[in-house]
Design a protein around this motif. Structure first.
Motif, short mmCIF file in Angstrom:
data_model
loop_
_atom_site.label_atom_id
_atom_site.label_comp_id
_atom_site.label_asym_id
_atom_site.label_seq_id
_atom_site.Cartn_x
_atom_site.Cartn_y
_atom_site.Cartn_z
N ARG A 47 0.83 -1.21 0.00
CA ARG A 47 0.00 0.00 0.00
C ARG A 47 0.86 1.26 0.00
O ARG A 47 0.58 2.22 -0.70
CB ARG A 47 -0.90 -0.01 1.23
N ASP A 48 1.93 1.26 0.76
CA ASP A 48 2.79 2.44 0.87
C ASP A 48 3.65 2.67 -0.37
O ASP A 48 4.12 3.79 -0.60
CB ASP A 48 3.70 2.30 2.10
N SER A 49 3.86 1.60 -1.16
CA SER A 49 4.77 1.73 -2.31
C SER A 49 4.04 1.95 -3.63
O SER A 49 4.67 1.97 -4.69
CB SER A 49 5.64 0.47 -2.42
N LYS A 50 2.72 2.13 -3.57
CA LYS A 50 1.94 2.17 -4.82
C LYS A 50 2.45 3.22 -5.80
O LYS A 50 2.58 2.94 -7.00
CB LYS A 50 0.46 2.41 -4.51
N MET A 51 2.73 4.43 -5.33
CA MET A 51 3.17 5.48 -6.23
C MET A 51 4.52 5.14 -6.87
O MET A 51 4.71 5.30 -8.08
CB MET A 51 3.28 6.81 -5.49
N ASN A 52 5.45 4.65 -6.07
CA ASN A 52 6.75 4.28 -6.62
C ASN A 52 6.63 3.09 -7.58
O ASN A 52 7.29 3.04 -8.62
CB ASN A 52 7.72 3.93 -5.49
N ASP A 53 5.77 2.13 -7.21
CA ASP A 53 5.56 0.97 -8.09
C ASP A 53 4.95 1.40 -9.42
O ASP A 53 5.29 0.87 -10.48
CB ASP A 53 4.65 -0.05 -7.41
N TRP A 54 4.03 2.36 -9.36
CA TRP A 54 3.41 2.86 -10.59
C TRP A 54 4.46 3.50 -11.51
O TRP A 54 4.46 3.27 -12.72
CB TRP A 54 2.32 3.88 -10.25
N LYS A 55 5.34 4.29 -10.93
CA LYS A 55 6.41 4.91 -11.72
C LYS A 55 7.32 3.84 -12.31
O LYS A 55 7.76 3.95 -13.46
CB LYS A 55 7.23 5.86 -10.84
N THR A 56 7.56 2.80 -11.54
CA THR A 56 8.45 1.73 -12.01
C THR A 56 7.85 0.97 -13.19
O THR A 56 8.52 0.75 -14.20
CB THR A 56 8.75 0.74 -10.86
N VAL A 57 6.59 0.56 -13.08
CA VAL A 57 5.98 -0.21 -14.17
C VAL A 57 5.77 0.67 -15.41
O VAL A 57 5.80 0.17 -16.54
CB VAL A 57 4.65 -0.86 -13.75
N THR A 58 5.56 1.97 -15.19
CA THR A 58 5.46 2.88 -16.33
C THR A 58 6.78 2.95 -17.07
O THR A 58 6.83 3.01 -18.30
CB THR A 58 5.03 4.28 -15.87
N ARG A 59 7.87 2.94 -16.29
CA ARG A 59 9.20 2.98 -16.89
C ARG A 59 9.54 1.67 -17.59
O ARG A 59 10.28 1.64 -18.58
CB ARG A 59 10.24 3.27 -15.80
N TYR A 60 8.97 0.55 -17.10
CA TYR A 60 9.25 -0.76 -17.69
C TYR A 60 8.94 -0.80 -19.18
O TYR A 60 9.64 -1.45 -19.95
CB TYR A 60 8.40 -1.84 -17.01
N ARG A 61 7.87 -0.12 -19.59
CA ARG A 61 7.46 -0.16 -21.00
C ARG A 61 8.60 0.22 -21.93
O ARG A 61 8.70 -0.28 -23.05
CB ARG A 61 6.26 0.75 -21.23
#
Length: 273
Positions: A47-61
């Protein structure tokens, strides 16, 4: 008949190439999945990492296409299209007695340009639909829904490998493109050599249409074939014309070929039938 052996060889070679390509695509999917599993170690999926995880998966593309190439995708496509040169040789060998050698440089160039267009489609377009977009969507949706990392890995495994959907999609796109090329190439040679008779060649498979089955192994005049465009049958591609019927044949996913032949062979085939 003996005259058709070179053309039958071309068909067998092409199907062998495509079967090998399918096996390679399954290996690519496995290797790509392994890379994705390793890549997901960067995600916390809490729950606390959602924003960072979102940035990470966006960068994955940005990286997925290079990971797919590393998994062997581009090499498999190049191997497939390189093998098609041998198919071309078999096609030209049949027409050698009828003077195709006079146009060999032209047809070799035209054939390579056509294969280059297939290559662009398979390397620049198809991967996005088959692999990149499904994986990106799985990653982004998992973060938004707050899934666990274990669930995300399971979902990506299903999308990329277990379902075999990406490998099958690429295979069918390649198969359709190469059979279209095969028919176009044969028809172009026949037109140049002014051959006005055709042999409907193809192997009956489980999904063969009755429309195709009735024509397999038989010879027809150019005028007869042009009249088929006015017929209706299941699987016919909308907008089929008297010109396009020669390379569309039975329609969607058709692997049959209208092979230009001499009038003499046409007469002998019809006598035998």
């Amino acid at each position: 008949m003996e005259e058709l052996e070179f053309l039958e060889q071309a068909e067998v070679k092409q199907e062998k190439l495509l079967n090998g390509f399918m096996l390679n695509m399954k290996k690519v999917a496995r290797a790509f999945l392994d890379a994705m599993i390793d890549l997901m170690d960067d995600l916390e999926m809490s729950r606390d990492s959602k924003m960072n995880d979102w940035k990470t998966v966006t960068r994955y593309r940005l990286y997925l296409r290079s990971y797919l190439a590393t998994a062997g995708y581009d090499a498999a496509v190049n191997e497939l299209l390189t093998g098609m040169k041998d198919v071309i040789i078999s096609i030209e060998s049949y027409y050698e007695p009828y003077g195709v050698s006079k146009y060999s440089t032209f047809f070799q160039q035209a054939g390579q340009e056509a294969l280059d267009r297939v290559k662009i489609q398979l390397i620049d377009v198809i991967p996005e639909t088959a692999f990149i977009e499904p994986v990106s969507q799985a990653l982004e949706n998992a973060v938004m829904r707050g899934q666990s990392l274990a669930d995300l890995r399971k979902q990506v495994r299903e999308v990329v490998h277990t379902s075999e959907l990406p490998a099958n999609y690429v295979f069918h796109q390649a198969k359709q493109s190469l059979w279209m090329f095969h028919r176009n190439y044969s028809t172009s040679i026949g037109t140049t050599l002014d051959l006005a008779h055709y042999y409907y060649d193809g192997v009956a498979v489980a999904h063969s249409r009755n429309w195709c089955i009735k024509k397999k192994g038989k010879a027809f005049t150019k005028q007869e074939i042009e009249s088929w465009a006015d017929e209706e049958w299941q699987g016919k591609i909308p907008g089929t014309t008297k010109e396009s019927i020669f390379w569309l044949c039975g329609g969607y996913n058709c692997i049959d070929v209208l092979r230009p032949i001499t009038k003499e062979l046409y007469n002998r085939l019809n006598q035998n039938n």
